[in-house]
Write a protein that holds these residues in place. Structure first.
Motif, short mmCIF file in Angstrom:
data_model
loop_
_atom_site.label_atom_id
_atom_site.label_comp_id
_atom_site.label_asym_id
_atom_site.label_seq_id
_atom_site.Cartn_x
_atom_site.Cartn_y
_atom_site.Cartn_z
N TYR A 184 -20.22 -15.47 55.23
CA TYR A 184 -20.67 -14.55 54.20
C TYR A 184 -19.90 -13.24 54.28
N LEU B 183 -34.34 -4.12 59.65
CA LEU B 183 -34.12 -4.77 58.36
C LEU B 183 -34.88 -6.09 58.29
N THR C 42 -34.88 -23.66 53.79
CA THR C 42 -33.90 -24.50 54.46
C THR C 42 -32.75 -24.86 53.54
N GLY C 43 -31.55 -24.68 54.04
CA GLY C 43 -30.38 -25.09 53.30
C GLY C 43 -29.94 -24.13 52.22
N LYS C 44 -30.70 -23.11 51.98
CA LYS C 44 -30.29 -22.14 50.96
C LYS C 44 -29.38 -21.10 51.58
N THR C 45 -28.50 -20.54 50.81
CA THR C 45 -27.46 -19.71 51.38
C THR C 45 -27.73 -18.23 51.32
N ALA D 41 -29.61 -14.79 51.75
CA ALA D 41 -30.69 -14.00 52.34
C ALA D 41 -30.68 -12.64 51.66
N TYR E 299 -21.07 -9.35 53.23
CA TYR E 299 -22.10 -8.44 52.76
C TYR E 299 -21.50 -7.05 52.60
N PHE F 227 -29.64 -9.89 65.01
CA PHE F 227 -30.75 -10.80 64.76
C PHE F 227 -31.87 -10.61 65.77
N ALA G 275 -39.47 -19.80 64.00
CA ALA G 275 -38.55 -20.89 64.31
C ALA G 275 -37.54 -20.50 65.37
N ASP G 276 -37.26 -19.20 65.46
CA ASP G 276 -36.26 -18.74 66.43
C ASP G 276 -36.56 -17.28 66.75
N SER H 94 -35.20 -15.85 69.55
CA SER H 94 -34.27 -15.61 70.66
C SER H 94 -33.66 -14.22 70.66
N TYR I 124 -26.05 -24.42 58.64
CA TYR I 124 -26.89 -25.13 57.68
C TYR I 124 -27.95 -25.86 58.48
N SER I 125 -29.04 -25.18 58.76
CA SER I 125 -30.09 -25.82 59.54
C SER I 125 -31.39 -25.11 59.22
N SER I 126 -32.46 -25.60 59.75
CA SER I 126 -33.75 -24.98 59.47
C SER I 126 -33.90 -23.65 60.17
N TYR J 199 -36.52 -13.12 57.93
CA TYR J 199 -35.73 -12.69 59.09
C TYR J 199 -36.01 -11.22 59.38
N TYR K 176 -34.01 -8.12 61.47
CA TYR K 176 -32.79 -7.67 62.12
C TYR K 176 -32.98 -6.20 62.53
N TYR L 45 -21.86 -21.72 56.86
CA TYR L 45 -21.66 -20.75 55.80
C TYR L 45 -21.05 -19.49 56.40
N TYR M 25 -36.69 -15.17 63.35
CA TYR M 25 -36.64 -15.90 62.09
C TYR M 25 -37.91 -16.72 61.95
#
Lengths: 114, 112
Positions: free
Chosen positions: B33, A91, A98-101, A103, B35, A45, A55-56, A58, B94-96, A33, A35, B31, A48
């Motif tokens: 968070y 940053l 995917t699916g991991k929390t 960053a 920070y 943001f 993927a994004d 925007s 929770y997505s790609s 990512y 930022y 999620y 990504y």
């Protein structure tokens, strides 16, 4: 390295110049990512990557901003014709994918456009 | 899109509990968070909570989530001088393409 590495840590450039900011993510992290954090604000943001593809994108403010990640690891954020309003801390963060929390963020590159 | 709001400042006495509040707009955030950002340092993930949970405790940190009101809070027990920092609330899906949207941050200062 153990963490996300960003270079340079500081960059001063003249208005109208081109700059490149580099990010080395944590080894094995597929998600990356970018930022931008202006003074007194939260990170905003920009873009990504999942692997090599954006993927994004925007969050990129305009077509002067572009980012690449050609081999799915190191990424470069490129800013053309810099303006004083581009001054901020940029940053980079990476996560396992995917699916991991979590960053994990680098220390940032402080860009000053004079 | 997601919008995350926080109060800008909080001052507490050393040893007291700190409670930092956050509201968010996007109910699809999976999620949420917290920070921490110290001067000259990068963003550090403190804790996170899944949207299907009401509470999560991790040592001195307690996160409370009220999904109905879209309200998130972080409680720091026995606040110490080392807790002085800016705390950011953030939400993600929770997505790609899970970009994380941050609030503007709450600056926590500790009084002796």
């Amino acid at each position: 390295g153990a963490g996300v590495s960003q270079t340079p840590s500081n960059k001063v450039t003249e208005k109208g110049k081109y700059v490149e900011l580099r990010c080395d993510p944590i080894s094995g992290h597929t998600a990356l990512y970018w930022y931008r954090q202006s003074l007194g604000q939260g990170p905003e943001f920009l873009i990504y990557f999942q692997g090599t593809g954006a993927a994004d994108d925007s969050g990129l403010p305009n077509d002067r901003f572009f980012a690449v990640r050609p081999e799915g690891s190191v990424s470069t954020l490129k800013i053309q014709r810099t303006e004083r309003g581009d001054s901020a801390v940029y940053l980079c963060a990476s996560s396992p994918g995917t699916g991991k929390t979590e960053a994990f963020f680098g220390q940032g590159t402080r860009l000053t456009v004079v | 899109g997601e919008d995350v709001e926080q109060s800008l400042f909080l001052s507490v006495r050393e040893g007291d509990s700190s409670v930092i509040n956050c509201t968010y707009t996007d109910s699809s955030s999976t999620y949420l968070y917290w920070y921490k950002q110290e001067p000259g340092a990068g963003l550090q993930l403190l804790t996170y909570i899944f949207s299907n949970m009401d509470m999560k405790q991790d040592q001195r940190l307690t996160v409370l989530l009220n999904k109905k009101d879209k309200h998130l809070s972080l409680r720091i027990a026995d606040t110490q001088t080392g807790d002085s920092a800016i705390y950011f609330c953030a939400g993600g899906e929770y997505s790609s393409a899970s970009k994380i949207i941050f609030g503007s941050g709450t600056r926590l200062s500790i009084r002796p």
